[in-house]
Write a protein that holds these residues in place. Structure first.
Motif, PDB file in Angstrom:
ATOM      1  N   ASN A   1       0.828  -1.202   0.000  1.00 34.37           N
ATOM      2  CA  ASN A   1       0.000   0.000   0.000  1.00 34.37           C
ATOM      3  C   ASN A   1       0.864   1.255   0.000  1.00 34.37           C
ATOM      4  O   ASN A   1       2.033   1.230   0.414  1.00 34.37           O
ATOM      5  CB  ASN A   1      -0.911   0.018   1.229  1.00 34.37           C
ATOM      6  N   SER A   2       0.270   2.350  -0.422  1.00 32.47           N
ATOM      7  CA  SER A   2       0.974   3.634  -0.429  1.00 32.47           C
ATOM      8  C   SER A   2       1.162   4.139   0.998  1.00 32.47           C
ATOM      9  O   SER A   2       0.561   3.641   1.959  1.00 32.47           O
ATOM     10  CB  SER A   2       0.191   4.657  -1.252  1.00 32.47           C
ATOM     11  N   ASP A   3       1.998   5.162   1.127  1.00 36.64           N
ATOM     12  CA  ASP A   3       2.286   5.753   2.432  1.00 36.64           C
ATOM     13  C   ASP A   3       1.536   7.059   2.669  1.00 36.64           C
ATOM     14  O   ASP A   3       1.449   7.523   3.811  1.00 36.64           O
ATOM     15  CB  ASP A   3       3.793   6.011   2.559  1.00 36.64           C
ATOM     16  N   ALA A   4       1.019   7.654   1.600  1.00 38.12           N
ATOM     17  CA  ALA A   4       0.317   8.932   1.767  1.00 38.12           C
ATOM     18  C   ALA A   4      -0.453   9.248   0.495  1.00 38.12           C
ATOM     19  O   ALA A   4      -0.231   8.659  -0.579  1.00 38.12           O
ATOM     20  CB  ALA A   4       1.313  10.065   2.061  1.00 38.12           C
ATOM     21  N   TYR A   5      -1.375  10.196   0.626  1.00 38.37           N
ATOM     22  CA  TYR A   5      -2.015  10.826  -0.528  1.00 38.37           C
ATOM     23  C   TYR A   5      -1.550  12.276  -0.576  1.00 38.37           C
ATOM     24  O   TYR A   5      -1.035  12.815   0.422  1.00 38.37           O
ATOM     25  CB  TYR A   5      -3.538  10.736  -0.424  1.00 38.37           C
ATOM     26  N   THR A   6      -1.724  12.906  -1.694  1.00 42.36           N
ATOM     27  CA  THR A   6      -1.242  14.275  -1.858  1.00 42.36           C
ATOM     28  C   THR A   6      -2.288  15.136  -2.554  1.00 42.36           C
ATOM     29  O   THR A   6      -3.138  14.632  -3.302  1.00 42.36           O
ATOM     30  CB  THR A   6       0.058  14.317  -2.684  1.00 42.36           C
ATOM     31  N   ILE A   7      -2.215  16.432  -2.310  1.00 39.35           N
ATOM     32  CA  ILE A   7      -2.955  17.433  -3.070  1.00 39.35           C
ATOM     33  C   ILE A   7      -1.925  18.311  -3.757  1.00 39.35           C
ATOM     34  O   ILE A   7      -1.109  18.959  -3.096  1.00 39.35           O
ATOM     35  CB  ILE A   7      -3.879  18.258  -2.167  1.00 39.35           C
ATOM     36  N   ASN A   8      -1.940  18.278  -5.074  1.00 36.46           N
ATOM     37  CA  ASN A   8      -0.952  19.007  -5.878  1.00 36.46           C
ATOM     38  C   ASN A   8       0.473  18.693  -5.436  1.00 36.46           C
ATOM     39  O   ASN A   8       1.335  19.579  -5.319  1.00 36.46           O
ATOM     40  CB  ASN A   8      -1.226  20.509  -5.845  1.00 36.46           C
ATOM     41  N   GLY A   9       0.709  17.403  -5.181  1.00 42.86           N
ATOM     42  CA  GLY A   9       2.049  16.923  -4.854  1.00 42.86           C
ATOM     43  C   GLY A   9       2.449  17.067  -3.406  1.00 42.86           C
ATOM     44  O   GLY A   9       3.535  16.639  -3.024  1.00 42.86           O
ATOM     45  N   ARG A  10       1.571  17.642  -2.567  1.00 42.03           N
ATOM     46  CA  ARG A  10       1.919  17.892  -1.160  1.00 42.03           C
ATOM     47  C   ARG A  10       1.042  17.033  -0.245  1.00 42.03           C
ATOM     48  O   ARG A  10      -0.189  17.068  -0.358  1.00 42.03           O
ATOM     49  CB  ARG A  10       1.741  19.373  -0.825  1.00 42.03           C
ATOM     50  N   PRO A  11       1.640  16.297   0.683  1.00 41.90           N
ATOM     51  CA  PRO A  11       0.859  15.390   1.530  1.00 41.90           C
ATOM     52  C   PRO A  11      -0.080  16.094   2.500  1.00 41.90           C
ATOM     53  O   PRO A  11      -1.169  15.604   2.787  1.00 41.90           O
ATOM     54  CB  PRO A  11       1.925  14.597   2.298  1.00 41.90           C
ATOM     55  N   GLY A  12       0.347  17.218   3.045  1.00 38.75           N
ATOM     56  CA  GLY A  12      -0.463  17.893   4.052  1.00 38.75           C
ATOM     57  C   GLY A  12      -0.025  17.564   5.458  1.00 38.75           C
ATOM     58  O   GLY A  12       0.688  16.590   5.716  1.00 38.75           O
ATOM     59  N   ASP A  13      -0.481  18.376   6.392  1.00 38.72           N
ATOM     60  CA  ASP A  13       0.107  18.382   7.728  1.00 38.72           C
ATOM     61  C   ASP A  13      -0.338  17.261   8.655  1.00 38.72           C
ATOM     62  O   ASP A  13       0.029  17.242   9.826  1.00 38.72           O
ATOM     63  CB  ASP A  13      -0.130  19.736   8.400  1.00 38.72           C
ATOM     64  N   LEU A  14      -1.123  16.310   8.176  1.00 40.90           N
ATOM     65  CA  LEU A  14      -1.459  15.146   8.999  1.00 40.90           C
ATOM     66  C   LEU A  14      -0.384  14.063   8.918  1.00 40.90           C
ATOM     67  O   LEU A  14      -0.415  13.108   9.696  1.00 40.90           O
ATOM     68  CB  LEU A  14      -2.804  14.555   8.566  1.00 40.90           C
ATOM     69  N   TYR A  15       0.536  14.216   7.985  1.00 48.54           N
ATOM     70  CA  TYR A  15       1.609  13.235   7.810  1.00 48.54           C
ATOM     71  C   TYR A  15       2.886  13.736   8.488  1.00 48.54           C
ATOM     72  O   TYR A  15       3.077  14.948   8.667  1.00 48.54           O
ATOM     73  CB  TYR A  15       1.881  13.003   6.317  1.00 48.54           C
ATOM     74  N   PRO A  16       3.787  12.820   8.851  1.00 47.82           N
ATOM     75  CA  PRO A  16       5.038  13.240   9.501  1.00 47.82           C
ATOM     76  C   PRO A  16       5.891  14.115   8.588  1.00 47.82           C
ATOM     77  O   PRO A  16       5.935  13.910   7.369  1.00 47.82           O
ATOM     78  CB  PRO A  16       5.731  11.910   9.830  1.00 47.82           C
ATOM     79  N   CYS A  17       6.562  15.075   9.188  1.00 47.08           N
ATOM     80  CA  CYS A  17       7.494  15.975   8.484  1.00 47.08           C
ATOM     81  C   CYS A  17       6.831  16.716   7.327  1.00 47.08           C
ATOM     82  O   CYS A  17       7.491  17.049   6.344  1.00 47.08           O
ATOM     83  CB  CYS A  17       8.707  15.189   7.959  1.00 47.08           C
ATOM     84  N   SER A  18       5.527  16.991   7.437  1.00 47.90           N
ATOM     85  CA  SER A  18       4.803  17.528   6.274  1.00 47.90           C
ATOM     86  C   SER A  18       4.067  18.829   6.554  1.00 47.90           C
ATOM     87  O   SER A  18       3.273  19.273   5.725  1.00 47.90           O
ATOM     88  CB  SER A  18       3.808  16.480   5.757  1.00 47.90           C
ATOM     89  N   LYS A  19       4.341  19.467   7.699  1.00 46.01           N
ATOM     90  CA  LYS A  19       3.635  20.708   7.990  1.00 46.01           C
ATOM     91  C   LYS A  19       3.923  21.766   6.936  1.00 46.01           C
ATOM     92  O   LYS A  19       3.040  22.541   6.557  1.00 46.01           O
ATOM     93  CB  LYS A  19       4.021  21.210   9.382  1.00 46.01           C
ATOM     94  N   LYS A  20       5.159  21.787   6.441  1.00 44.53           N
ATOM     95  CA  LYS A  20       5.520  22.761   5.412  1.00 44.53           C
ATOM     96  C   LYS A  20       5.217  22.238   4.012  1.00 44.53           C
ATOM     97  O   LYS A  20       5.483  22.932   3.027  1.00 44.53           O
ATOM     98  CB  LYS A  20       7.000  23.115   5.535  1.00 44.53           C
ATOM     99  N   GLN A  21       4.690  21.014   3.933  1.00 42.63           N
ATOM    100  CA  GLN A  21       4.315  20.448   2.630  1.00 42.63           C
ATOM    101  C   GLN A  21       2.793  20.315   2.564  1.00 42.63           C
ATOM    102  O   GLN A  21       2.247  19.235   2.315  1.00 42.63           O
ATOM    103  CB  GLN A  21       5.003  19.104   2.420  1.00 42.63           C
ATOM    104  N   THR A  22       2.143  21.417   2.804  1.00 44.65           N
ATOM    105  CA  THR A  22       0.681  21.497   2.734  1.00 44.65           C
ATOM    106  C   THR A  22       0.313  22.479   1.631  1.00 44.65           C
ATOM    107  O   THR A  22       0.773  23.630   1.646  1.00 44.65           O
ATOM    108  CB  THR A  22       0.094  21.965   4.079  1.00 44.65           C
TER     109      THR A  22
END
Length: 539
Positions: free
Chosen positions: A170-191
């Motif tokens: 299975n995948s590790d995350a979904y993305t919106i316009n390539g950014r996972p969003g802040d519910l994932y680890p290390c992703s607060k700035k990738q929202t």
């Protein structure tokens, strides 16, 4: 007002390796022009698109222009070994085609292996100059691409699953316009963040580019009006949730009329499989920021449960086409070819390896020549034209406790259905329950089809037609066949060539959930497939 002459839009694209960091993890991916998603292509209806693709990656690649009709340009459709052989590393190919009779949102993606996990982008088709949308022009138009992310090389993920005979990881995350969003680890700035002006209406062009999951999409405290699906206009449909299958697009108008603040847009999987199998049950979200916002805490929408089939079915079945609108095509009433096609997951005969099939034929791609070249040059031995119009045995399709266990087993083949030019085809797509009951998104290349009806259980051949919408059905290129149910589609085979029809869950396509159509040439040069371009890749 003078109309602008259709123009030719030319783009050079480079498919190459790109190192990105997501979810606390550095990963080398294959991408186009150094970005994820790849570039958004913007054209007008009637334009000619010329895309030079240079493959600088270590993998074979092709590009499919998902939903484009490719009228008399089947050589540019893109599925590997169907309309072309792959572009080998260090080589290139130029896709040339016209955008005719379509407006709205489509997209492009790789059509080899699982490369489309990172090789994809939006294709936006606006009305030609002098023409307008059949609704008020929005303040801005924003592509929203829902993607799927693995902390791994996706080519290896797919090949490991194929070799083991088991579903891939299975995948590790979904993305919106390539950014996972802040519910994932290390992703607060990738929202992903979208700044809006209060009171203005925006068009969100939503694309489900995920490989293996349908999605629910919501915006906190806001409603959306659906105006188009799969680049075909719809009657306006007001909703607080969009349900979208892999391959599908949905255009919505959103008026940002709430108090100034920040609001999450969010997408989570709709997973309908029974019995339930493991899946990536996570949520991606982006931020909508009103101009002047100073609020400390964004509002989060309440999303449906992952298995909320009633909500999904209500959304899918409430959509209707904009009869009489731009590029509307009435439903053809005379049917030349009736097909009843079962869809599902099986086991291969002689073993316990997973497979998938349509009418118990598990599709295998050729390797020494593309099917379209074999059609054009009349080469035998690449595929056969005896795909069955119905399953060999009639059974209780959606009953998981059928007594005849031999029906679970399928065989490999490369079969197509032969169609006369301009013939009208009606297909009942019937889900089965051999190993699991689930919703299957089926994509047909080269055509849009009208969705006449959808339902649960086994299709009733006597009473089913009484439910057909022949007045204003939705027109699509990808249909989410209901879990444990059926859908009836109808289209006119007005485009000569060889066209793939397949499940747009990439976990199932390599297992064989596909078939093809061979549409014969018409009686005139304007209805005959032209010769292949000189730079067509060779196998």
């Amino acid at each position: 007002m003078h109309e602008r002459e259709p123009k030719s839009s030319t783009l050079a694209t480079f498919v190459k390796k790109l190192t990105v960091r997501k979810l606390c993890h550095e990963q080398v991916i294959t991408a186009v022009n150094g970005s994820l998603p790849g570039p958004t292509l913007r054209v007008r209806e009637g334009d000619k698109l010329v895309v030079h693709v240079l493959n600088e990656s270590p993998y074979n690649v092709t590009i499919h222009w998902h939903g484009v009709f490719q009228l008399l340009s089947a050589w540019a459709d893109g599925p590997a070994y169907v309309t072309q052989c792959p572009i080998r590393p260090g080589h290139g190919y130029t896709y040339k085609f016209n955008i005719t009779g379509q407006e709205g949102t489509l997209w492009w993606h790789a059509h080899v292996s699982w490369l489309r996990a990172t090789v994809y982008g939006a294709l936006i088709i606006r009305p030609r100059s002098g023409h307008r949308y059949p609704f008020p022009k929005p303040h801005k138009e924003i592509p929203i691409l829902i993607g799927e992310w693995w902390n791994a090389n996706v080519v290896n993920v797919e090949s490991q699953g194929r070799l083991s005979g088991l579903p891939p990881n299975n995948s590790d995350a979904y993305t919106i316009n390539g950014r996972p969003g802040d519910l994932y680890p290390c992703s607060k700035k990738q929202t992903y963040k979208l700044k809006v002006v209060q009171g203005k209406t925006y068009m969100l062009r939503i694309i489900n580019a995920a490989l293996n999951n349908q999605h629910f999409f919501k915006i906190a405290n806001h409603r959306m009006t659906v105006v188009s699906v799969d680049a075909a206009y719809t009657e306006p449909y007001l909703t607080d949730v969009v349900v979208i299958a892999p391959g599908q697009t949905t255009d919505v108008l959103v008026t940002f009329d709430q108090r100034i603040g920040s609001y999450y847009m969010a997408a989570k999987p709709y997973a309908s499989t029974v019995p339930a199998i493991p899946f990536d049950n996570t949520t991606t979200r982006g931020l909508i920021l009103y101009e002047g916002d100073t609020s400390p805490a964004p509002v989060m929408p309440a999303l449906p449960d992952f298995d909320d089939t009633p909500t999904a079915h209500r959304f899918y079945t409430n959509l209707t086409g904009l009869a009489g609108g731009p590029h509307w095509m009435p439903v053809p009433l005379h049917v030349d070819e009736h097909m009843f096609v079962t869809v599902g997951v099986n086991l291969l005969r002689g073993g316990q390896r997973f497979a998938a099939s349509m009418n118990n034929e598990s599709f295998v791609l050729p390797s020494r020549l593309s099917m379209l070249e074999a059609f054009f040059d009349n080469v035998s031995g690449i595929y056969t034209t005896d795909f069955p119009d119905k399953p060999a045995v009639k059974f209780d399709y959606t009953n998981p406790n059928i007594g005849n266990t031999s029906l679970i087993f399928t065989k490999k083949s490369t079969k197509v259905k032969k169609l006369k030019f301009n013939s009208t085809v009606e297909i009942v797509l019937q889900n089965t329950a051999f190993l699991a009951i689930e919703n299957h998104p089926i994509h047909v290349h080269g055509f849009n089809f009208h969705v006449l009806a959808q339902g649960f259980g086994n299709y009733d051949v006597v009473n089913g037609p009484k439910c057909f919408n022949l007045v204003n059905p939705q027109s699509r290129n990808t249909i989410a066949v209901p879990v444990g149910g059926w859908a009836v589609i109808r289209f006119q085979a007005n485009n000569p060539g060889v066209w793939l029809a397949h499940c747009h869950l990439d976990v199932h396509l390599p297992l064989g959930l596909a078939m093809g159509f061979q549409v014969e040439n018409g009686p005139t040069p304007s209805s005959t497939l032209p010769p292949p371009p000189p730079d067509l890749p060779k196998c």
